[in-house]
Design an enzyme around this catalytic site. Sequence first.
Site, PDB file in Angstrom:
ATOM      1  N   ASP A 730       0.277  -0.896  -0.285  1.00 41.78           N
ATOM      2  CA  ASP A 730      -0.312   0.054  -0.232  1.00 41.78           C
ATOM      3  C   ASP A 730       0.741   1.069  -0.121  1.00 41.78           C
ATOM      4  OD1 ASP A 730      -2.113   2.023  -0.378  1.00 41.78           O
ATOM      5  OD2 ASP A 730      -3.020   0.666   1.447  1.00 41.78           O
TER       6      ASP A 730
HETATM    7  C1  BGC Z   1      -4.855   3.335   0.249  1.00 41.44           C
HETATM    8  C2  BGC Z   1      -5.149   2.606  -0.755  1.00 41.44           C
HETATM    9  C3  BGC Z   1      -5.009   3.573  -1.404  1.00 41.44           C
HETATM   10  C4  BGC Z   1      -3.388   3.872  -1.835  1.00 41.44           C
HETATM   11  C5  BGC Z   1      -3.355   5.107  -3.261  1.00 41.44           C
HETATM   12  C6  BGC Z   1      -3.886   4.344   0.225  1.00 41.44           C
HETATM   13  O1  BGC Z   1      -3.482   5.412   1.472  1.00 41.44           O
HETATM   14  O2  BGC Z   1      -4.940   2.698   1.498  1.00 41.44           O
HETATM   15  O3  BGC Z   1      -6.090   1.758  -0.755  1.00 41.44           O
HETATM   16  O4  BGC Z   1      -4.767   2.432  -3.276  1.00 41.44           O
HETATM   17  O5  BGC Z   1      -3.973   4.745  -1.264  1.00 41.44           O
HETATM   18  O6  BGC Z   1      -4.188   6.232  -3.334  1.00 41.44           O
END
Ligand code: BGC
Length: 812
Positions: A730
């Site tokens: 993530d």
């Molecule tokens: C989230 C993800 C997301 C990523 C990119 C993170 O803060 O947990 O689900 O895909 O950001 O935006």
Amino acid sequence: MGRLLNRMIRYILAKLDKNDLEQELIEGALGGQLVSEAIVPLARRAAAEGIVLLKNNNVLPIQSTDNAAVFGRTAINYFAVGYGSGGNVQKPYVINIVDGLIENGVSVNRELLDAYTQWTSKSKNVPDEGFWGHWPMNFPEMPLNEQLVRKAAAQSDLALVIIGRAAGEDRENKLKQGSYYLTDAERRMLNLVTAEFRRVAVVMDCGNVIDMGWTADYGDKLGAIVYAWQGGMEGGNALADVLTGSVNPCGKLSDTIAVSYEALPSAANFGKKEFNNYAEDIYVGYRYFETFASDEVLYPFGFGLSYTSFEIQASGTVSGTKVEVSVIVQNTGKLAGKEVAQVYVSLPQGVLGKPEKVLAAFGKTEELQPGETQELNLSFDLCDFASYDDSGITGHKSAYLLEKGQYRIYVGSDVRAAREILSHTLDETLVTRQRSEVMAVKPEAVFQRLVNRGGKAVYEDVPIATTDLKNIILQNLPQKTSFTGDTGLKLLDVKNGTCTMEQFVAQLRPDELDDLCHGEGKMSSKLGTPGNAGALGGVTKSLREKGIPPAITADGPAGIRLKRTCSLLPCGTALACTFDTELVAQVYAAVAEEMKHYGVHMLLAPGLNIHRDPLCGRNFEYFSEDPLLSGKMAAAVVGGLQKAGLSACPKHFACNNQETNRNKNDSRVSERALREIYLKGFEIMVKESAPHAVMTSYNKINGVWSHYNYELATMVLRGEWGFEGLAITDWWMQKALSPEFPSLENDACRVRAQVDVLMPGGDGPFGDTKVGRKLLDTYGKPEGITLGEMQRTAANVLRHVLLSAAMGKTEA
Ligand code: BGC
């Protein structure tokens, strides 16, 4: 001190940068044309078919002669989705509830509507959308007086009362008025309206389940209850379809609605900052309620009414462990409609103890005319519902087994209504799969977990970890291919079969291998369409010169999050409530066309974490409390995108079940609950749809961050499930030393675990810096990262790129 200050300044600047992106996304919303109108009817149908009718005493559908008085400002200031990466899509438009009603021919009380329109447009009442992590959870209600309501009652035939709630990433729903509970103003609105109107329907515009205990206070005065979720850009049209009956309600609850928050099995262990003991173990949602607390349910899992009625008859056979069920669904009412047949299995209690019922299969009929029948053939293998012995109590430690005894199969329209259709006895316990212990609870973190002992809830110590992970890792280090230097091979040569992946990778220098395991650096990478989430693969000139194109990623579950106009879809929970995997696959096949248009190769979706607790701020993005439904829905999303030639990146693997302290929180959970609940949906999805990528979660699982978790990413995902794709973090990761190899830090632990790419690239809090890269620090040193490991990760990345639509660009 100076360094700390510097880091803080960088952190704040980076944060502002992300917020700028969010701000632009919000400001740019509601404008621009859709790439293709083809998605509109699909988004509308999915939103409508996910709406769940919980109660209806002849209040609905709205008749053509009816005039409807619409209460609640959310009818105008509609929550089309939640907030954050799974919601902030630059949508072309949103059909709100009043517009949806009016455009679909419902006669609406104009005087009342005028009052709401005027009030909501006053500058002090205009909704404030807040900013990242500080979004609204509701919009304050317009104060009502008796006179206004009485007058509306004299003018109109029925009242619709709309209750709106929103949630978002990076924070939780709150056990407070305005979030999980109704506000005083909402209660007053309901009191006044139910006192004056004979026909009252309440509509819940919420992404997750909130308290519904208050409905009991109104008894029959509240004639209809509609859980409409958040329907995306077409939400108002979809709701109008259901309220008028042009779509007969056919959504089913993907979560149990309990009588109170306190009744939930997770309530005592949710939202804590450092760690949460998953003491309820496998007894999540209906698995708990149907086994131990059936009185504490307001609406059971799988429940949903229709304006017509159905009769379900079923019969089945078991041969070996294969179960075949034939379900005959007949429309016995007066209107056309669809029904969902649900098959549950009840396993013998054995020594492990089991939930009362577990969803084993489901199927949705076509639209059936009155009197019409349809046969659904549903099948499953009991082995897929085998229990996992994480303690050795059965004599088969670390094995999945079907314990001897009676297996009962139930069929019906929800978990409660399902009736037994057959029972089958296994004379001997069957070990269905022998596995090895993974991710067990650490000895210092032991807690007591819920176990079913003859229908009694008993708490016992959770089994603790006994493996020597260091040894396992060392014994399974990959072979290296000797470094050849640049031999002029291009990635296309691998695709065309003129060289092997090993030969191609053997040319890459350690620094190139290092680059391949990082995204390009920032969100909104210059390599892709503005607003993208980052790029991976060909992120440097020297990699691109070898024919490796950059693969562009973008969020997310409810539509593509770019600085471009893209469709806003119904929230994940709404999609799950359709119980229609084909429809969901079609929706995402249409999203794939938008991705192609904007040069996005990988959608950071679906989100399929389990709804462990209704307060989780991202539940709206996720599907259900049940792993089968979650896994099937996720497989539908992945299938829809990937059949159209794009890549999916399901997330967050695993146990991202709360947002509080999400980057540091430790989900402490037994191996059994992991395997039977929290990993299970991912397992189903991986095996059914072979996603091109998977995103790990922010949190720790039993003390180990998912992005460093060898047992999760190498042993389970790849080893047990046969995943051949790319694992990415993530966005950003936490710095840490490996417990097994204390000299290994950050990137090196991650690559050893086979979490291949750090996204969006740098290791700064917002990925904007390369400071602290640690991959090469221990290269060539004892127990340090090996060339073979770096090459293995590089090959994972490159295999992904070969599958990715990004590769098309290279060929052109
Ligand atoms: C989230 C993800 C997301 C990523 C990119 C993170 O803060 O947990 O689900 O895909 O950001 O935006």
